[in-house]
Design a protein around this motif. Structure first.
Motif: not given
Length: 173
Positions: A29-44
């Motif tokens: 599970i890969q979680t990317i949080t940008n500088t505005k705290n928006k989170v995108i979660t990937y999995s595989g």
């Protein structure tokens, strides 16, 4: 580039105290949080073999494969029916990453590679549990590994390749 950073990051799991298996396979599970705290979660799933071969098979939120032999990076976006190929200018030097990793606290290691700091966590058996770092866009990236399986020998070469239909658009980077 996020994908190159991801590959470099995965390579950073090595240190003198972290045993590098000849191969491993895991869910991630890969979680990317940008500088505005928006989170995108990937999995595989991820596969590693022969110190330089990686294959990331993303399932959610999009279907994508990322493969590397340490010299070339291939990104297959099945939703866009597109393949992007990139040369990695310096390759991935796992030996340098191994030398940089230092024990920070129990089960936590820190490695610096190409001016990036990586935090690596291992479980009680010293198997990779998670990796965190900041990418080139100052996004916080965390990768959590589940069902980690270490193995001996190389994984079959065919299982490490990105597969795609020949009619996908090809982009050379």
């Amino acid at each position: 580039m996020r994908l190159l950073s991801l590959l470099l990051l995965a390579s950073s799991l090595l240190s003198a105290s972290i045993e590098l298996p000849e191969n491993f396979q895991a869910d991630f599970i890969q979680t990317i949080t940008n500088t505005k705290n928006k989170v995108i979660t990937y999995s595989g799933k991820v596969r590693f073999s022969n110190e330089t071969l990686f294959k990331w098979s993303y399932r959610e939120p999009t279907k994508k494969e990322v493969c590397s032999d340490g010299l070339e990076l291939l990104v297959v976006d099945h939703d866009l029916e597109q393949v992007s190929a990139y040369r990695i200018s310096n390759g991935i030097n796992i030996a340098k990453i191994v030398k940089q990793a230092k024990l920070h606290s129990k089960n936590i290691y820190v490695a610096e590679y190409e001016n990036k700091q990586y935090t690596i966590q291992v479980d009680a058996q010293q198997k990779l549990h998670s990796i965190a770092y900041f990418d080139d866009l100052d996004n916080k990236v965390q990768i959590l590994f589940k069902q980690m399986k270490y193995g001996k020998g190389n994984l079959p070469a065919q299982s490490m390749k990105c597969n795609y239909p020949i009619d996908y658009d090809m982009i050379q980077g």
